[in-house]
Write a protein that holds these residues in place. Structure first.
Motif, short mmCIF file in Angstrom:
data_model
loop_
_atom_site.label_atom_id
_atom_site.label_comp_id
_atom_site.label_asym_id
_atom_site.label_seq_id
_atom_site.Cartn_x
_atom_site.Cartn_y
_atom_site.Cartn_z
N CYS A 142 18.47 41.46 19.58
CA CYS A 142 17.89 41.44 18.23
C CYS A 142 18.99 41.43 17.16
O CYS A 142 20.17 41.66 17.45
CB CYS A 142 16.96 42.64 18.03
SG CYS A 142 17.82 44.19 17.71
N HIS A 145 21.24 44.51 16.69
CA HIS A 145 22.26 44.81 17.69
C HIS A 145 23.27 43.69 17.92
O HIS A 145 24.21 43.86 18.70
CB HIS A 145 21.59 45.18 19.02
CG HIS A 145 20.92 46.51 18.96
ND1 HIS A 145 19.55 46.67 19.00
CD2 HIS A 145 21.44 47.76 18.82
CE1 HIS A 145 19.25 47.95 18.90
NE2 HIS A 145 20.37 48.63 18.78
N CYS A 201 14.27 43.34 23.04
CA CYS A 201 15.72 43.26 22.81
C CYS A 201 16.43 43.65 24.11
O CYS A 201 16.26 44.77 24.61
CB CYS A 201 16.13 44.17 21.67
SG CYS A 201 17.92 44.28 21.49
N GLU A 204 18.57 46.76 23.95
CA GLU A 204 17.85 48.03 23.89
C GLU A 204 17.17 48.40 25.20
O GLU A 204 17.07 49.58 25.53
CB GLU A 204 16.77 47.97 22.80
CG GLU A 204 17.32 47.96 21.39
CD GLU A 204 16.24 47.58 20.38
OE1 GLU A 204 15.20 48.27 20.31
OE2 GLU A 204 16.44 46.58 19.66
ZN LIG Z 1 18.06 45.43 19.54
#
Ligand SMILES: [Zn+2]
Length: 229
Positions: A142, A145, A201, A204
């Motif tokens: 994403c 990040h 993501c 994540e």
């Molecule tokens: Zn992310």
């Protein structure tokens, strides 16, 4: 004819596939290695239309399709495969079941609008109009990040803006690839209600490989194919 769409996570990983060199399961479907096509994926903007001789490319002694990051096939029972770990896999299903496509769109592919080039290829070479396609955007990193150095960020943003794409509301040094890809799909004529977002993501979620998080050389795999049965 129907379309089989598969988005893998760590459960269906590229390194195991390469080590085993055996037919494998995607969901509950056994995928024959001899009917799978794998591209080299060199962060290019090159699109490739697969033929029957490409069956098995990238496995056993059959070389990958060199220099390309987007695969298209009209052949039944041929599975085109993309591998990623932060970059975005984008798969295309045709409502009329004539064709499928699979695209690897990372920073370079997105900067070069490989999505638009793939959709243009489908239109110009195969007469497939974007409004007949469903686009699936798989798991990728994403905008929160994904950070790059200043020069890379400016370079990417300049290219996107020159092509009429917004770089979105990301902080300095961040790149939102999903936003860029979505804009490219819409600009090429895919109706927004025919764009399916995974909204995962990779950085994540521990269920996915993330190059930026783990410096891994492993990848999740995604594949799509027309099934004639
Ligand atoms: Zn992310």
């Amino acid at each position: 004819m129907r379309t089989f769409v598969f988005f893998g996570d760590k459960q269906c990983d590229y390194r195991s596939l390469m080590a085993n060199q055996k037919d494998f399961y995607a969901k509950d479907r056994l995928i024959p290695l001899s009917h799978t096509v794998i591209a080299e994926q060199v962060a290019s903007d090159k699109v490739y239309l697969c033929s029957i001789k490409d069956n098995g490319a990238g496995t056993r002694s059959h070389p990958q399709i060199q220099g390309v990051d987007a695969l298209i096939t009209t052949l039944p029972n041929q599975y085109i495969l993309i591998r990623t770990a932060d970059c975005f896999p984008v798969l295309f299903e045709d409502k009329k079941q004539r064709v499928v496509a699979a695209v690897h769109s990372g920073r370079e592919g997105t900067r070069l609008n490989l999505i638009g080039k793939t959709l243009n290829f489908l239109k110009e070479k195969l007469g497939i109009m974007s409004q007949d396609l469903i686009a699936y955007i798989g798991a990728g990193i994403c905008g929160k990040h994904y950070t790059v150095d200043e020069a890379t960020w400016k370079f990417y943003n300049e290219w996107m803006e020159q092509q009429g794409f917004s770089v979105g509301k990301v902080p300095f040094g961040h790149i939102d690839l999903r936003s860029g890809i979505t804009q490219q799909l819409i600009a090429a004529g895919i109706p927004s209600n025919q764009i399916v977002h995974k909204n995962i993501c990779t950085f994540e979620s521990p269920l996915y490989f993330s190059y930026r998080r783990d410096k891994t050389d492993n990848r999740q795999i995604c594949l799509i194919g027309l099934i004639n049965e």
